[in-house]
Design a protein around this motif. Structure first.
Motif, PDB file in Angstrom:
ATOM      1  N   HIS A  74       0.837  -1.208   0.000  1.00 50.37           N
ATOM      2  CA  HIS A  74       0.000   0.000   0.000  1.00 50.37           C
ATOM      3  C   HIS A  74       0.872   1.259   0.000  1.00 50.37           C
ATOM      4  O   HIS A  74       0.636   2.186  -0.788  1.00 50.37           O
ATOM      5  CB  HIS A  74      -0.933  -0.003   1.217  1.00 50.37           C
ATOM      6  N   ILE A  75       1.881   1.297   0.836  1.00 53.57           N
ATOM      7  CA  ILE A  75       2.772   2.461   0.918  1.00 53.57           C
ATOM      8  C   ILE A  75       3.505   2.663  -0.408  1.00 53.57           C
ATOM      9  O   ILE A  75       3.595   3.781  -0.914  1.00 53.57           O
ATOM     10  CB  ILE A  75       3.777   2.295   2.085  1.00 53.57           C
ATOM     11  N   TYR A  76       4.003   1.576  -0.996  1.00 53.13           N
ATOM     12  CA  TYR A  76       4.719   1.682  -2.262  1.00 53.13           C
ATOM     13  C   TYR A  76       3.809   2.176  -3.379  1.00 53.13           C
ATOM     14  O   TYR A  76       4.202   3.005  -4.199  1.00 53.13           O
ATOM     15  CB  TYR A  76       5.350   0.343  -2.647  1.00 53.13           C
ATOM     16  N   ASN A  77       2.583   1.680  -3.422  1.00 55.51           N
ATOM     17  CA  ASN A  77       1.639   2.127  -4.453  1.00 55.51           C
ATOM     18  C   ASN A  77       1.251   3.587  -4.257  1.00 55.51           C
ATOM     19  O   ASN A  77       1.087   4.327  -5.230  1.00 55.51           O
ATOM     20  CB  ASN A  77       0.404   1.222  -4.488  1.00 55.51           C
ATOM     21  N   MET A  78       1.117   4.010  -3.012  1.00 52.88           N
ATOM     22  CA  MET A  78       0.844   5.425  -2.736  1.00 52.88           C
ATOM     23  C   MET A  78       2.012   6.288  -3.214  1.00 52.88           C
ATOM     24  O   MET A  78       1.810   7.366  -3.765  1.00 52.88           O
ATOM     25  CB  MET A  78       0.597   5.646  -1.242  1.00 52.88           C
ATOM     26  N   SER A  79       3.220   5.808  -3.020  1.00 53.67           N
ATOM     27  CA  SER A  79       4.412   6.529  -3.459  1.00 53.67           C
ATOM     28  C   SER A  79       4.424   6.675  -4.977  1.00 53.67           C
ATOM     29  O   SER A  79       4.675   7.754  -5.509  1.00 53.67           O
ATOM     30  CB  SER A  79       5.667   5.786  -2.982  1.00 53.67           C
ATOM     31  N   ILE A  80       4.137   5.591  -5.687  1.00 56.96           N
ATOM     32  CA  ILE A  80       4.119   5.625  -7.157  1.00 56.96           C
ATOM     33  C   ILE A  80       2.985   6.514  -7.659  1.00 56.96           C
ATOM     34  O   ILE A  80       3.181   7.347  -8.547  1.00 56.96           O
ATOM     35  CB  ILE A  80       3.992   4.201  -7.736  1.00 56.96           C
ATOM     36  N   ASN A  81       1.792   6.357  -7.089  1.00 59.11           N
ATOM     37  CA  ASN A  81       0.634   7.140  -7.530  1.00 59.11           C
ATOM     38  C   ASN A  81       0.816   8.633  -7.300  1.00 59.11           C
ATOM     39  O   ASN A  81       0.355   9.452  -8.087  1.00 59.11           O
ATOM     40  CB  ASN A  81      -0.647   6.661  -6.848  1.00 59.11           C
ATOM     41  N   SER A  82       1.487   8.998  -6.210  1.00 62.33           N
ATOM     42  CA  SER A  82       1.686  10.416  -5.897  1.00 62.33           C
ATOM     43  C   SER A  82       2.949  10.970  -6.541  1.00 62.33           C
ATOM     44  O   SER A  82       3.154  12.179  -6.570  1.00 62.33           O
ATOM     45  CB  SER A  82       1.747  10.620  -4.384  1.00 62.33           C
ATOM     46  N   GLY A  83       3.811  10.086  -7.034  1.00 62.87           N
ATOM     47  CA  GLY A  83       5.050  10.538  -7.657  1.00 62.87           C
ATOM     48  C   GLY A  83       6.067  11.038  -6.654  1.00 62.87           C
ATOM     49  O   GLY A  83       6.921  11.857  -6.984  1.00 62.87           O
ATOM     50  N   THR A  84       5.967  10.569  -5.425  1.00 61.62           N
ATOM     51  CA  THR A  84       6.902  11.003  -4.388  1.00 61.62           C
ATOM     52  C   THR A  84       7.631   9.809  -3.792  1.00 61.62           C
ATOM     53  O   THR A  84       7.122   8.692  -3.776  1.00 61.62           O
ATOM     54  CB  THR A  84       6.174  11.749  -3.251  1.00 61.62           C
ATOM     55  N   PHE A  85       8.808  10.092  -3.289  1.00 63.65           N
ATOM     56  CA  PHE A  85       9.636   9.084  -2.627  1.00 63.65           C
ATOM     57  C   PHE A  85       9.774   9.563  -1.188  1.00 63.65           C
ATOM     58  O   PHE A  85      10.228  10.688  -0.945  1.00 63.65           O
ATOM     59  CB  PHE A  85      10.987   9.002  -3.333  1.00 63.65           C
ATOM     60  N   LEU A  86       9.347   8.749  -0.242  1.00 66.81           N
ATOM     61  CA  LEU A  86       9.346   9.166   1.166  1.00 66.81           C
ATOM     62  C   LEU A  86      10.702   9.721   1.592  1.00 66.81           C
ATOM     63  O   LEU A  86      11.746   9.171   1.238  1.00 66.81           O
ATOM     64  CB  LEU A  86       8.980   7.987   2.062  1.00 66.81           C
ATOM     65  N   GLU A  87      10.680  10.805   2.346  1.00 71.30           N
ATOM     66  CA  GLU A  87      11.917  11.432   2.813  1.00 71.30           C
ATOM     67  C   GLU A  87      12.780  10.452   3.603  1.00 71.30           C
ATOM     68  O   GLU A  87      13.998  10.440   3.454  1.00 71.30           O
ATOM     69  CB  GLU A  87      11.611  12.669   3.678  1.00 71.30           C
ATOM     70  N   LEU A  88      12.166   9.613   4.426  1.00 74.63           N
ATOM     71  CA  LEU A  88      12.914   8.647   5.218  1.00 74.63           C
ATOM     72  C   LEU A  88      13.671   7.662   4.322  1.00 74.63           C
ATOM     73  O   LEU A  88      14.755   7.205   4.667  1.00 74.63           O
ATOM     74  CB  LEU A  88      11.978   7.875   6.154  1.00 74.63           C
ATOM     75  N   PHE A  89      13.113   7.374   3.143  1.00 72.52           N
ATOM     76  CA  PHE A  89      13.770   6.459   2.212  1.00 72.52           C
ATOM     77  C   PHE A  89      15.025   7.077   1.595  1.00 72.52           C
ATOM     78  O   PHE A  89      15.868   6.382   1.056  1.00 72.52           O
ATOM     79  CB  PHE A  89      12.817   6.060   1.088  1.00 72.52           C
ATOM     80  N   LYS A  90      15.139   8.404   1.645  1.00 75.95           N
ATOM     81  CA  LYS A  90      16.273   9.098   1.039  1.00 75.95           C
ATOM     82  C   LYS A  90      17.458   9.234   1.999  1.00 75.95           C
ATOM     83  O   LYS A  90      18.552   9.572   1.572  1.00 75.95           O
ATOM     84  CB  LYS A  90      15.851  10.504   0.599  1.00 75.95           C
ATOM     85  N   VAL A  91      17.230   8.984   3.265  1.00 75.44           N
ATOM     86  CA  VAL A  91      18.273   9.176   4.281  1.00 75.44           C
ATOM     87  C   VAL A  91      19.082   7.895   4.425  1.00 75.44           C
ATOM     88  O   VAL A  91      18.534   6.804   4.516  1.00 75.44           O
ATOM     89  CB  VAL A  91      17.645   9.552   5.647  1.00 75.44           C
ATOM     90  N   ALA A  92      20.396   8.060   4.442  1.00 77.62           N
ATOM     91  CA  ALA A  92      21.284   6.906   4.581  1.00 77.62           C
ATOM     92  C   ALA A  92      22.180   7.095   5.804  1.00 77.62           C
ATOM     93  O   ALA A  92      22.525   8.211   6.164  1.00 77.62           O
ATOM     94  CB  ALA A  92      22.143   6.746   3.338  1.00 77.62           C
ATOM     95  N   ARG A  93      22.547   5.977   6.388  1.00 74.89           N
ATOM     96  CA  ARG A  93      23.542   5.986   7.462  1.00 74.89           C
ATOM     97  C   ARG A  93      24.887   5.770   6.774  1.00 74.89           C
ATOM     98  O   ARG A  93      25.069   4.787   6.075  1.00 74.89           O
ATOM     99  CB  ARG A  93      23.259   4.875   8.461  1.00 74.89           C
TER     100      ARG A  93
END
Length: 185
Positions: A74-93
């Motif tokens: 559900h989260i992944y489909n929401m990301s694709i449908n909205s054209g956004t990539f969650l900010e938390l997914f962009k952060v790396a250690r």
């Protein structure tokens, strides 16, 4: 959590034709991600104990795959449908990884970035879909060696050397050894 799963009832791949989406065979279409895709990618994870900034380790996600595949889909489909990539997914250690030499010298370390496992799963799904489309339509040239299965930079170097030597009159012969000679000598 059950409510999130219920909101994410997409038809399986074989029933997607009934969605009445106008299809153009030369266009990439982002159909909804399925729970089966998510579960398949999770099962292929190495199960590492390292964790991204969210402190969730791969091996935990692998153990919980059946329980979390619905909400993740559900989260992944929401990301694709909205054209956004969650900010938390962009952060790396970022961690230093020792290469060789003196362990007290900073020059002997290189940085590695550890992403969240949930970011890796979505990226693997999108990578798979994109490469399948590019390969199906022969969009990537055969001389593209980086980031392709069964290709390497060694193959690129070998091809480059062979082409340049042939064009200058030098030849490569032998098995396992490179012998160079000029035809004019």
């Amino acid at each position: 959590m059950d409510e999130i799963v219920k909101q994410n009832k997409y038809p399986p791949h074989n029933q997607r034709a009934q969605l009445k989406i106008e299809y153009c065979p030369n266009s990439i279409v982002m159909l909804p991600i399925t729970e089966q895709e998510v579960e398949c990618v999770i099962s292929r994870l190495k199960g590492k104990f390292s964790a991204g900034c969210d402190e969730i380790q791969e091996y935990i996600v692998k153990k919980c795959a059946v329980s979390i595949k619905g909400p993740l889909t559900h989260i992944y489909n929401m990301s694709i449908n909205s054209g956004t990539f969650l900010e938390l997914f962009k952060v790396a250690r970022v961690k230093p990884l020792y290469k060789k030499g003196d362990t007290y010298s900073i020059q002997n370390y290189r940085p590695i970035s550890i992403l969240t496992v949930f970011s890796k799963i979505l990226q693997k799904i999108m990578y798979s879909r994109l490469t399948m489309f590019l390969n199906k339509h022969n969009i990537i040239t055969e001389v593209q060696n980086g980031f392709r299965e069964q290709k390497s930079t060694i193959m690129a170097i070998q091809s480059f050397i062979e082409k340049n030597m042939r064009s200058t009159g030098w030849w490569i012969e032998g098995s396992g050894y490179i012998f160079l000679f000029n035809q004019g000598i």
